[in-house]
Motif scaffolding. Structure first.
Motif: not given
Length: 318
Positions: A241, A214, A284-285, A280-281, A313, A309
């Motif tokens: 994500p 992450y 991660a994006t 999370g989305i 993304v 998710s």
């Protein structure tokens, strides 16, 4: 086409791949195929199919004693790989692991894959069993990924594990391996972990895909150290994500990776799983955008419990 050729064929285009789990024993392919249906529109380069070692279960006997037995809860990796390739016409990369199988089991997996004309595989040791303090190979099996690589290389040269020549050798297997930006949990230090990766490269690995992370800086640092050591194969970043509040503690414990402080603080502000999923989305994006901007052209997504998710993304990126 070999994976390394797939990911190098268009260095100017953003690409991605993703990983799926075979169905649990007794279940159908509905959920799995639904996952692929959601993601195929983004033109994945290939699909990884994970596999799982056998597990111990305890059965109570009539006299009150318990007997420990090994069972496999997710069989069928090779069959699922063939089904995906046949139905969706997307290249597949089944995992071949040391855990829970013998050398002869692996040999039959390789034979079946050649019959199916599947020549890309990911070679892994696999996780230790839940009840084992350290990794314990199945009697007659391999203890290290490098031992597994030796067997695949021998097969590629036209010989079975006992030295018997293969009468009609098929297309040689091309294989990738795993890499760990935050160090494998059992490696004593990062330097030795990188030495193992370099050894796998020297034995024929054509690419590596990382454990999920992450913090992009850890990936960038890992790649630089790898290049400084003479590791030249592509190192594909693995992204997953966050999708639930519980993953704040579950993910670091399960995958042995740290969550950046900024992300952890934001997760603690979330009130519901939906809040955590949205965060999370977004995280991660932004991770993927930074990776692409830094010159990465291929990202690998782990979809377990995060299919929608990953789809969101991919929609934002591709």
């Amino acid at each position: 086409m070999k994976v390394v050729d797939i990911i190098k064929q268009d260095t100017q285009k953003r690409g991605f791949s993703f990983e799926v789990l075979p169905p649990l024993k007794g279940n159908g392919t509905g959920n799995l195929f639904s996952t692929i249906e959601q993601l195929k529109e983004f033109n994945p380069h290939y699909i990884n199919i994970t596999t799982h070692h056998s597990e111990y279960v305890y059965h109570e006997l009539e006299d009150g004693h318990f007997v420990r037995q090994r069972i496999r809860r997710r069989p069928g990796t090779i069959a699922i790989a063939a089904a995906i390739q046949n139905k969706f016409h997307i290249p597949v990369i089944p995992h071949i692991i040391c855990s829970g199988v013998t050398k002869e089991d692996i040999e039959y997996e390789l034979i079946d894959l050649q019959f199916l004309e599947i020549s890309n595989v990911l070679l892994l040791r696999g996780d230790k069993a839940k009840d084992d303090r350290v990794f314990t190979p199945t009697p007659g099996g391999h203890i290290h990924t490098t031992d597994l690589i030796k067997q695949v290389n021998l097969f590629n040269k036209g010989f079975f594990i006992d030295g018997t020549p293969i009468r009609h050798p098929g297309e040689p297997f091309s294989f990738g391996v795993a890499a760990y930006p935050e160090k494998h949990e059992e490696a004593p230090n990062m330097e030795m972990d990188l030495e193992f990766l370099k050894r796998k490269q020297n034995m024929g690995a054509t690419y590596a895909v990382t454990q999920l992370f992450y913090d992009n800086q850890k990936y960038f640092s890992f790649v630089k150290r790898a290049r400084d050591m003479g590791i030249t194969i592509p190192i594909i970043p693995g992204i997953k994500p966050l999708a639930k509040l519980s993953q704040l503690t579950v993910v670091p414990r399960t995958f042995h990776c740290d969550l950046p402080q900024d992300l952890a603080v934001e997760v603690l502000k979330c009130k519901t799983d939906e809040d955590a999923k949205a965060l999370g989305i977004e995280w991660a994006t932004q991770q993927c955008k930074e990776l692409y901007e830094a010159g990465v052209r291929n990202i690998h997504f782990y979809t377990m419990s995060a299919v929608s998710s990953v789809a969101e993304v991919a929609k934002r990126l591709l």
